[in-house]
Design an enzyme around this catalytic site. Structure first.
Site, short mmCIF file in Angstrom:
data_model
loop_
_atom_site.label_atom_id
_atom_site.label_comp_id
_atom_site.label_asym_id
_atom_site.label_seq_id
_atom_site.Cartn_x
_atom_site.Cartn_y
_atom_site.Cartn_z
N LYS A 34 72.54 -21.30 80.41
CA LYS A 34 71.11 -21.05 80.64
C LYS A 34 70.53 -22.08 81.60
O LYS A 34 69.69 -21.76 82.45
CB LYS A 34 70.36 -21.09 79.30
CG LYS A 34 68.82 -20.93 79.42
CD LYS A 34 68.45 -19.64 80.13
CE LYS A 34 67.00 -19.22 79.90
NZ LYS A 34 65.99 -20.20 80.20
N HIS A 55 71.53 -21.07 85.01
CA HIS A 55 70.69 -19.92 85.36
C HIS A 55 69.34 -20.39 85.88
O HIS A 55 68.86 -19.94 86.93
CB HIS A 55 70.50 -19.03 84.12
CG HIS A 55 69.36 -18.06 84.23
ND1 HIS A 55 68.03 -18.43 84.07
CD2 HIS A 55 69.34 -16.74 84.51
CE1 HIS A 55 67.25 -17.38 84.26
NE2 HIS A 55 68.03 -16.33 84.51
N ASN A 56 68.71 -21.31 85.16
CA ASN A 56 67.39 -21.79 85.57
C ASN A 56 67.46 -22.55 86.88
O ASN A 56 66.55 -22.46 87.71
CB ASN A 56 66.79 -22.68 84.48
CG ASN A 56 66.25 -21.88 83.31
OD1 ASN A 56 66.68 -20.76 83.08
ND2 ASN A 56 65.34 -22.45 82.57
N SER A 58 66.52 -15.52 78.46
CA SER A 58 65.81 -15.47 79.74
C SER A 58 65.17 -14.10 79.94
O SER A 58 65.69 -13.08 79.54
CB SER A 58 66.78 -15.73 80.90
OG SER A 58 66.08 -15.64 82.13
N GLU A 71 67.67 -20.09 89.54
CA GLU A 71 66.32 -19.52 89.65
C GLU A 71 65.44 -20.40 90.55
O GLU A 71 64.71 -19.89 91.41
CB GLU A 71 65.71 -19.41 88.25
CG GLU A 71 64.30 -18.88 88.18
CD GLU A 71 63.77 -18.95 86.76
OE1 GLU A 71 62.64 -19.45 86.57
OE2 GLU A 71 64.48 -18.54 85.82
N TYR A 72 65.52 -21.72 90.37
CA TYR A 72 64.80 -22.64 91.25
C TYR A 72 65.18 -22.38 92.72
O TYR A 72 64.31 -22.33 93.60
CB TYR A 72 65.15 -24.09 90.91
CG TYR A 72 64.34 -24.76 89.84
CD1 TYR A 72 64.23 -24.23 88.57
CD2 TYR A 72 63.70 -25.98 90.09
CE1 TYR A 72 63.51 -24.87 87.57
CE2 TYR A 72 62.98 -26.63 89.09
CZ TYR A 72 62.89 -26.08 87.84
OH TYR A 72 62.18 -26.71 86.88
#
Length: 487
Positions: free
Chosen positions: A187, A190-191, A132, A194-195
């Site tokens: 991951k 994590h994403n 990332s 992030e959203y």
């Protein structure tokens, strides 16, 4: 063919791949490169990699593999899905026992579990790693989240930790996550987070826009916020975006961009997995659905002509309201991360992973898109010698922060309702907080409903947990019940 000299080989010379190769080379590693479209190898060697004698190009899989020192380390940075499987099949005939295949793309962790088992059955080792930080992170130091074959870690650790981002004390934002699909799972979460972070920031922007603030004024607000507890990469880039002017029109750049959001799927995967694990990851869910709603632009434009709401007239103290928004953003962010770590705890139990939650927070502390000062507080929460962290909301620091922000949080949502401004992420975060702090929720009625129409049974508050009961609600239903339920 050239003599085997490369410490690692990388397949996939798109932006991320090129920048990661340059990063590795800067750190003293010799790197072999290959690309499905072979002309891109020469373009890279004659362009960004020009003059670098320790970046070695190959024009076939056979030549590529011959460049690599044993055990051979091959990293794939190709599009997730069938392309990964195709390259694994192309590589396997040329590899030997103990060689390592590394998938550095955004693969679904279920695919990584399958590939891990398949590659290990052939005598090779497999790593699925989250990377990332985007283009800038790949070039100067990403967050790297590797998982897969434990025996592979010692062979890639020096490379991965050298090229990863570092926190203030020099500790690398990269450590072993766990077996099979653990790296890509982390991951994915994590994403998803992030959203959520991005949606929260967008809702703050929308509210400030509604009360009459210009993008330039908002940029100044985000600049101030970035000096405090909201200090983060996403707040920082929002400051810069809002300050940018469009060269063609002279308008604020943000005002000429279409409000139709895209997504690549990792947020959806997070929500689907949360449902499978029975975890209430509501904020990420609302962030995904907000993107889906934005995508039906034509319908929204038509609906705006016929559906009415309140007049958007703000009459309060603008400066105080902006501070309320900041507090609401911070409290909602705490809830989002609490949900994300709660989901990872459930996954660790489901898949038998020994996840180091403090280490994960450290890996996210630098290099990645959600990097922030805030993650240092999470690392501290998991690192202290205390009883196991069940939920971040119960950690004294976060409990105190939410208590402090609660009045502002509720005022912001109330004002948003009055103004007719959608704040799904702010709202669901508060609903989650209120739900989590309630010892008794109304699902006792729901269980009665399920038992009434489907004989699904229920538990009683005056009986041991795990005993199930059925009521013949109509007098004609009988005593036959459905199978017991999963909570």
């Amino acid at each position: 063919m050239q003599q085997a000299a490369a410490d690692l080989g990388l397949i996939g010379l798109a932006v991320m791949g090129q920048n990661l190769v340059l990063n590795m080379n800067d750190k003293g590693f010799t790197v072999g490169v290959f690309n499905r479209t072979v002309s891109k190898v020469d373009d890279f060697l004659n362009g960004p990699a020009a003059g670098r004698e320790t970046i070695l190009g190959a024009h076939s899989i056979e030549e590529f593999v011959s460049l690599l020192k044993r055990p051979r380390r091959v990293m794939l940075l190709v599009k997730a899905g069938s392309a990964v499987d195709a390259f694994i099949e192309k590589l396997l005939p040329h590899l030997e026992e103990g060689d390592i295949i590394i998938d550095g793309g955004n693969s679904n962790f279920h695919d990584t579990i399958r590939r891990y088992e398949y590659v290990e059955s052939k005598g090779m080792l497999y790593i699925g790693t989250g990377v990332s930080g985007g283009e800038e992170g790949a070039r100067h130091g990403p967050s790297i989240m590797p998982g897969g074959s434990p025996a592979a870690w010692e062979h890639v650790k020096p490379i991965f930790q050298a090229v990863s981002a570092k926190v203030d004390d020099g500790e690398p934002c990269c450590d072993w996550v766990g077996e099979n699909g653990a790296g890509h799972f982390v991951k994915m979460v994590h994403n998803g987070i992030e959203y959520g972070d991005m949606q929260l920031i967008c809702e703050a922007y929308h509210l400030m826009q509604t009360i009459g603030m210009t993008p330039a004024e908002m940029s100044e607000v985000f600049a101030r916020w970035n000096q405090g507890e909201l200090d983060s990469y996403l707040i920082e880039i929002t400051r810069d975006i809002l300050a940018r002017t469009d060269d063609e029109t002279g308008k604020a750049m943000v005002d000429v961009i279409m409000d139709r959001a895209g997504q690549k799927g990792t947020g959806k995967w997070t929500v689907i997995t949360a449902c499978q694990l029975g975890m209430p990851v509501t904020l990420i869910g609302e962030a995904v659905f907000a993107r889906c709603l934005s995508a039906i632009k034509e319908e929204r434009v038509a609906a705006a002509q016929v559906l009415r709401g309140p007049k958007r007239a703000f009459k309060g103290d603008r400066e105080k309201f902006v501070e309320d928004i900041r507090q609401a953003l911070y409290a909602s962010k705490i809830c989002s991360y609490a949900q994300g770590f709660q989901m990872m705890r459930a996954a660790a139990a489901e898949y038998d992973w020994n996840l180091n939650f403090g280490g994960i927070a450290l890996m996210w502390r630098g290099g990645c898109i959600i990097r922030s000062q805030f993650l240092g507080k999470i690392k501290d929460a998991f690192s202290r010698k205390r009883k196991k962290v069940v939920n971040l909301l119960l950690v004294p620091y976060f409990k105190s922060a939410v208590r402090k922000a609660q009045g502002s949080w509720r005022r912001v949502i109330t004002q948003a309702v009055k103004l007719g401004v959608p704040v799904p992420a702010f709202s669901t975060a508060l609903a989650y907080y209120d739900g989590y702090r309630n010892a008794r929720l109304p699902q006792n009625l729901l269980q009665a409903q399920r038992d009434y129409f489907g004989a699904h049974t229920y538990e009683r508050v005056d009986k041991p947990v795990g005993e199930f009961f059925h009521t013949n609600w109509t007098g004609s239903g009988g005593d036959t019940t459905a199978s017991t339920y999963t909570a």
